[in-house]
Design a protein around this motif. Structure first.
Motif, PDB file in Angstrom:
ATOM      1  N   ALA A  32       8.663  -8.609   1.578  1.00 34.79           N
ATOM      2  CA  ALA A  32       7.470  -8.785  -0.012  1.00 34.79           C
ATOM      3  C   ALA A  32       7.042  -7.201   0.939  1.00 34.79           C
ATOM      4  O   ALA A  32       6.382  -6.670  -0.266  1.00 34.79           O
ATOM      5  CB  ALA A  32       6.992  -9.712   0.612  1.00 34.79           C
ATOM      6  N   ILE A  33       6.173  -6.820   1.542  1.00 34.41           N
ATOM      7  CA  ILE A  33       6.227  -5.831   1.773  1.00 34.41           C
ATOM      8  C   ILE A  33       6.445  -4.763   1.812  1.00 34.41           C
ATOM      9  O   ILE A  33       6.431  -3.370   0.970  1.00 34.41           O
ATOM     10  CB  ILE A  33       5.847  -5.632   3.387  1.00 34.41           C
ATOM     11  CG1 ILE A  33       4.849  -6.570   4.169  1.00 34.41           C
ATOM     12  CG2 ILE A  33       4.197  -4.468   3.149  1.00 34.41           C
ATOM     13  CD1 ILE A  33       3.625  -7.125   2.960  1.00 34.41           C
ATOM     14  N   LYS A  35       9.070  -4.124  -0.877  1.00 33.20           N
ATOM     15  CA  LYS A  35       9.156  -4.615  -1.868  1.00 33.20           C
ATOM     16  C   LYS A  35       7.363  -3.422  -2.541  1.00 33.20           C
ATOM     17  O   LYS A  35       7.255  -2.226  -3.761  1.00 33.20           O
ATOM     18  CB  LYS A  35       8.667  -5.818  -2.953  1.00 33.20           C
ATOM     19  CG  LYS A  35      10.203  -5.850  -2.633  1.00 33.20           C
ATOM     20  CD  LYS A  35      10.490  -8.057  -3.130  1.00 33.20           C
ATOM     21  CE  LYS A  35      10.267  -7.308  -4.633  1.00 33.20           C
ATOM     22  NZ  LYS A  35      10.419  -8.788  -5.511  1.00 33.20           N
ATOM     23  N   MET A  36       6.412  -3.992  -1.819  1.00 30.80           N
ATOM     24  CA  MET A  36       5.409  -3.581  -2.172  1.00 30.80           C
ATOM     25  C   MET A  36       4.999  -2.189  -2.689  1.00 30.80           C
ATOM     26  O   MET A  36       4.435  -0.988  -3.842  1.00 30.80           O
ATOM     27  CB  MET A  36       3.639  -4.180  -1.341  1.00 30.80           C
ATOM     28  CG  MET A  36       3.025  -5.464  -2.013  1.00 30.80           C
ATOM     29  SD  MET A  36       2.995  -5.663  -4.001  1.00 30.80           S
ATOM     30  CE  MET A  36       1.544  -5.075  -3.629  1.00 30.80           C
ATOM     31  N   TYR A  39       6.828  -0.103  -4.840  1.00 33.82           N
ATOM     32  CA  TYR A  39       5.511  -0.520  -6.479  1.00 33.82           C
ATOM     33  C   TYR A  39       5.151   0.515  -6.200  1.00 33.82           C
ATOM     34  O   TYR A  39       4.747   1.718  -7.275  1.00 33.82           O
ATOM     35  CB  TYR A  39       4.826  -2.191  -6.556  1.00 33.82           C
ATOM     36  CG  TYR A  39       5.785  -2.656  -6.800  1.00 33.82           C
ATOM     37  CD1 TYR A  39       7.116  -2.794  -7.893  1.00 33.82           C
ATOM     38  CD2 TYR A  39       5.274  -3.976  -5.945  1.00 33.82           C
ATOM     39  CE1 TYR A  39       7.429  -4.333  -7.257  1.00 33.82           C
ATOM     40  CE2 TYR A  39       5.954  -5.673  -6.068  1.00 33.82           C
ATOM     41  CZ  TYR A  39       7.301  -5.554  -6.711  1.00 33.82           C
ATOM     42  OH  TYR A  39       7.958  -6.556  -7.165  1.00 33.82           O
ATOM     43  N   PRO A 136       6.491  -6.509 -11.087  1.00 37.08           N
ATOM     44  CA  PRO A 136       5.646  -6.814  -9.825  1.00 37.08           C
ATOM     45  C   PRO A 136       4.928  -8.163 -10.115  1.00 37.08           C
ATOM     46  O   PRO A 136       4.693  -7.450 -11.392  1.00 37.08           O
ATOM     47  CB  PRO A 136       4.240  -6.100  -8.985  1.00 37.08           C
ATOM     48  CG  PRO A 136       4.114  -5.187 -10.295  1.00 37.08           C
ATOM     49  CD  PRO A 136       5.735  -4.636 -11.076  1.00 37.08           C
ATOM     50  N   ASN A 140       0.296  -9.276  -6.761  1.00 39.90           N
ATOM     51  CA  ASN A 140       0.805  -7.682  -6.437  1.00 39.90           C
ATOM     52  C   ASN A 140       0.494  -6.296  -7.247  1.00 39.90           C
ATOM     53  O   ASN A 140      -0.910  -5.834  -6.576  1.00 39.90           O
ATOM     54  CB  ASN A 140       2.104  -8.090  -6.554  1.00 39.90           C
ATOM     55  CG  ASN A 140       2.994  -8.922  -5.349  1.00 39.90           C
ATOM     56  OD1 ASN A 140       2.311  -9.709  -4.696  1.00 39.90           O
ATOM     57  ND2 ASN A 140       4.450  -9.071  -5.463  1.00 39.90           N
ATOM     58  N   THR A 143      -2.683  -5.752  -6.608  1.00 38.80           N
ATOM     59  CA  THR A 143      -3.111  -4.841  -4.837  1.00 38.80           C
ATOM     60  C   THR A 143      -2.640  -3.058  -5.613  1.00 38.80           C
ATOM     61  O   THR A 143      -3.405  -2.505  -4.645  1.00 38.80           O
ATOM     62  CB  THR A 143      -2.335  -5.656  -4.446  1.00 38.80           C
ATOM     63  OG1 THR A 143      -2.508  -7.066  -4.284  1.00 38.80           O
ATOM     64  CG2 THR A 143      -2.465  -4.958  -2.710  1.00 38.80           C
ATOM     65  N   ASP A 169       1.604 -10.662   3.016  1.00 34.88           N
ATOM     66  CA  ASP A 169       0.648 -10.676   1.930  1.00 34.88           C
ATOM     67  C   ASP A 169       0.588  -9.556   1.589  1.00 34.88           C
ATOM     68  O   ASP A 169       1.142  -8.415   1.941  1.00 34.88           O
ATOM     69  CB  ASP A 169      -0.477 -11.114   2.591  1.00 34.88           C
ATOM     70  CG  ASP A 169      -1.852 -11.175   1.624  1.00 34.88           C
ATOM     71  OD1 ASP A 169      -1.938 -12.146   0.137  1.00 34.88           O
ATOM     72  OD2 ASP A 169      -2.632 -10.196   0.733  1.00 34.88           O
ATOM     73  N   SER A 170       0.311  -9.264   0.127  1.00 35.22           N
ATOM     74  CA  SER A 170       0.948  -7.387  -0.639  1.00 35.22           C
ATOM     75  C   SER A 170      -0.255  -6.844  -0.533  1.00 35.22           C
ATOM     76  O   SER A 170      -0.004  -5.564  -0.271  1.00 35.22           O
ATOM     77  CB  SER A 170       1.104  -8.017  -2.104  1.00 35.22           C
ATOM     78  OG  SER A 170      -0.361  -8.542  -2.529  1.00 35.22           O
ATOM     79  N   THR A 171      -1.017  -7.248   0.518  1.00 33.38           N
ATOM     80  CA  THR A 171      -2.142  -6.597   1.350  1.00 33.38           C
ATOM     81  C   THR A 171      -1.513  -5.605   2.394  1.00 33.38           C
ATOM     82  O   THR A 171      -2.609  -4.724   2.727  1.00 33.38           O
ATOM     83  CB  THR A 171      -3.184  -7.264   1.297  1.00 33.38           C
ATOM     84  OG1 THR A 171      -3.641  -8.327   2.369  1.00 33.38           O
ATOM     85  CG2 THR A 171      -3.990  -7.565  -0.012  1.00 33.38           C
TER      86      THR A 171
END
Length: 608
Positions: A32-33, A35-36, A39, A136, A140, A143, A169-171
């Motif tokens: 998840a992180i 990938k963020m 982005y 996303p 996401n 964010t 979490d995306s944050t």
């Protein structure tokens, strides 16, 4: 703005993302992180750019939004330019991204949205979705957008509220937050985060970051006092991550009052959140108490006073937050009741979402001694379900998009009916054993309620047989959708009843279906029960939308509440006790989506 929101809604929704998270394996969550960050790179933001933001990062089960709001006010009142990212929103999606406490403008939202959407769409590679080359998800995207806005606006501090959990979490993409905070923990989102308090604590503490110098106050984490099992996990995670850890010193509301500190968000639980906010912002500046009294965080222990009506609005949706909400409401409502000379009627408007323990929630609310309990969908008006296929993303106003395709209207009405039946069960549990569960008498209207025969035709619709696990349904031949309903009967004498078959003869407490109109039941009701010698059991009614529930509860007292989409099917006639009451107290709780819809009607200029 409208086109931007519509396109944003086309991304994978929060509900779908949550469903995917439930099924995802650990390896998927761990991506998840990365990938963020991919982005962000695709939109021109590097890790160095991220490190330019001075971040306060807050996780927890309840109170994290309030803690972020307190922190924002403290720093804003001391001259800092603040950025605040929270979720969910109440009325408009732009509420999630704020500069100096105010939602970003529609123009700024549209500008950033289309800039980011275009860059992400141009660099999309579906075959490499697992590496972050897909589009996303809804949360996401927002964010990423918050980071862009805060960098462009050159905020002094970015206050980031975790969405769900913390570790994945995306944050959780900031390597150097100034300070992290953890609010009170409880059991929520258990199908994603784990079923025990220890598993949840592990996830929430995942936002901790290693300190530059061990033993010093470098990138510390500050947590409120927790359950011993949760605290042990938090301590272990702090050692594992090598993060300095501090426990927030709590002050009670009484102690704050003694120090002449008034909180703008009213509730005993908020004293803990305010103390955490003070200690988080202390890493920024010498603490002063200026910002606390000016803090306004809509939908959290909020009181709205109108002529002969007071609304108590709180988006509590966990066991602990409902306990705090109940305590706050009872204290404030009882104080107000003592100040009024005439009669006071107390009404609950409730809904909840997800797989929460509704029966527990309603049991917690029972001691508030409501005269009537109203259950409705999270939809503001019935117009959307009739004219736009019943999906929540198709809003009467395109600006009001908080539901984001979470559910069909039918599912929401089924949920309202389930909540209503659970309330009736909770109420019946307080009556004497001799009280019948299939026939009851309203202590105000003396109307007898019974279960009639099912399977009979009604004009405009057909009632089908109920099953063991659900109510009867009304099939709407014009709309082709099923609408949950129940039919009740009116007493003919002290000992007999007759089923309602003619809508023209329907009493106030019934489903009404008007010939020649769409057979959309405006209300499903169940009147209150009082057995001989037993305590008063509140009435329960179910409505298809928030406006109808508010209109019935206020009885014309509030000029802002008007049922504009009325189609000739009258709302149930209210008992004289409600119509003639000197004052009405209305608690709206159980869901931030419900609260957002109610605030749209009550305070339409909230974001202006």
């Amino acid at each position: 703005m409208e086109d931007a929101v519509e396109t944003l809604l086309s991304l994978t929704s929060n509900a779908s993302a949550i469903d995917m998270a439930k099924k995802a394996k650990l390896a998927t969550a761990e991506r998840a992180i990365p990938k963020m960050k991919k982005y962000l790179l695709r939109t021109g933001i590097t890790q160095e750019d991220l490190n330019r933001l001075s971040v306060i990062h807050v996780s927890g089960t309840k109170g994290k939004g309030s803690t972020c709001a307190f922190s924002e006010r403290i720093l804003s009142c001391h001259g800092y330019t603040t950025g605040l990212f929270t979720s969910p929103h109440l009325l408009e999606v732009r509420e999630r991204i704020r500069i100096n406490g105010r939602p970003i403008s529609k123009e700024l939202f549209s500008e950033h949205f289309w800039d980011l959407y275009t860059k992400l769409k141009e660099t999309e590679i579906p075959s490499r979705a697992g590496e972050g080359y897909d589009m996303p998800f809804f949360f996401n995207f927002l964010t990423v957008m918050s980071v862009h806005v805060f960098l462009k606006e050159e905020v002094d501090v970015a206050i980031m509220e975790v969405g769900i959990g913390g570790q994945y979490d995306s944050t959780n993409l900031f390597e150097r937050p100034v300070v992290c905070g953890v609010t009170a923990l409880g059991l929520d989102h258990t199908n994603i985060l784990g079923s025990s308090i220890e598993e949840i604590a592990w996830n929430k503490a995942g936002i901790f970051k290693v300190g530059q110098s061990l033993g010093k106050r470098d990138r510390p984490a500050i947590v409120v006092p927790q359950d011993p099992k949760a605290m042990q996990v938090i301590l272990d995670r702090a050692r594992e991550i090598q993060s300095p850890l501090f426990v927030s010193e709590n002050l009670s509301m009484r102690e704050l009052n003694r120090l002449n500190i008034r909180l703008g968000i009213d509730c005993d639980q908020q004293a803990q959140n305010a103390c955490l906010a003070v200690q988080l912002t202390d890493f920024w500046m010498e603490f002063r108490k200026t910002g606390l009294s000016t803090c306004v965080w809509h939908g959290r222990t909020q009181t709205i006073k109108r002529e002969r009506t007071t609304y108590y609005v709180d988006g509590a949706h966990t066991k602990e937050s409902l306990e705090a909400c109940t305590k706050w409401f009872k204290q404030k409502a009882d104080e107000e009741k003592r100040s009024h000379g005439g009669s006071v009627v107390r009404i609950l408007i409730f809904n909840t979402t997800g797989d929460r323990d509704v029966e527990l929630f309603l049991s917690l609310l029972k001691p508030c001694n409501f005269d009537v309990a109203l259950f409705c969908t999270n939809q503001l008006s019935t117009v959307e379900s009739l004219t736009k296929s019943g999906t929540l993303r198709n809003r009467l106003s395109k600006e009001v998009d908080q539901y984001h395709n979470l559910s069909t209207w039918k599912k929401m009405m089924d949920k309202a009916m389930t909540n209503k039946r659970l309330w009736d069960q909770v109420s019946l549990a307080s009556t004497s054993p001799s009280c019948s569960s299939t026939s009851s008498v309203d202590p105000i209207t003396n109307t007898t309620i019974t279960d009639p025969e099912l399977g009979r035709d009604l004009p405009g619709g057909v009632i089908s047989e109920s099953s063991a696990d659900g109510p009867a349904t009304i099939t709407d031949p014009k709309l082709g959708q099923y609408i949950s309903g129940e039919v009740i009967s009116k007493s003919v004498s002290d000992s007999t009843t007759s089923a309602i078959t003619n809508p023209k003869l329907c009493p106030a407490n019934s489903v009404e279906v008007s010939p020649g109109e769409s057979s959309h039941p405006d209300t499903v009701t169940d009147t209150s029960i009082r057995a001989s010698g037993a305590e008063h059991i509140p009435s329960s009614l179910a409505f298809p939308c928030i406006l109808h529930a508010l209109a019935w509860a206020t009885q014309g007292r509030d000029p802002k509440i008007r049922v504009k989409d009325h189609r000739g099917v009258g709302l149930p006639e209210a008992p004289a006790r409600l119509r003639e009451a000197g004052h009405v107290q209305i608690l709206i709780t159980g869901s931030l989506h419900l609260v957002g819809g109610a605030l749209e009607a009550l305070t339409p200029d909230m974001n202006q």
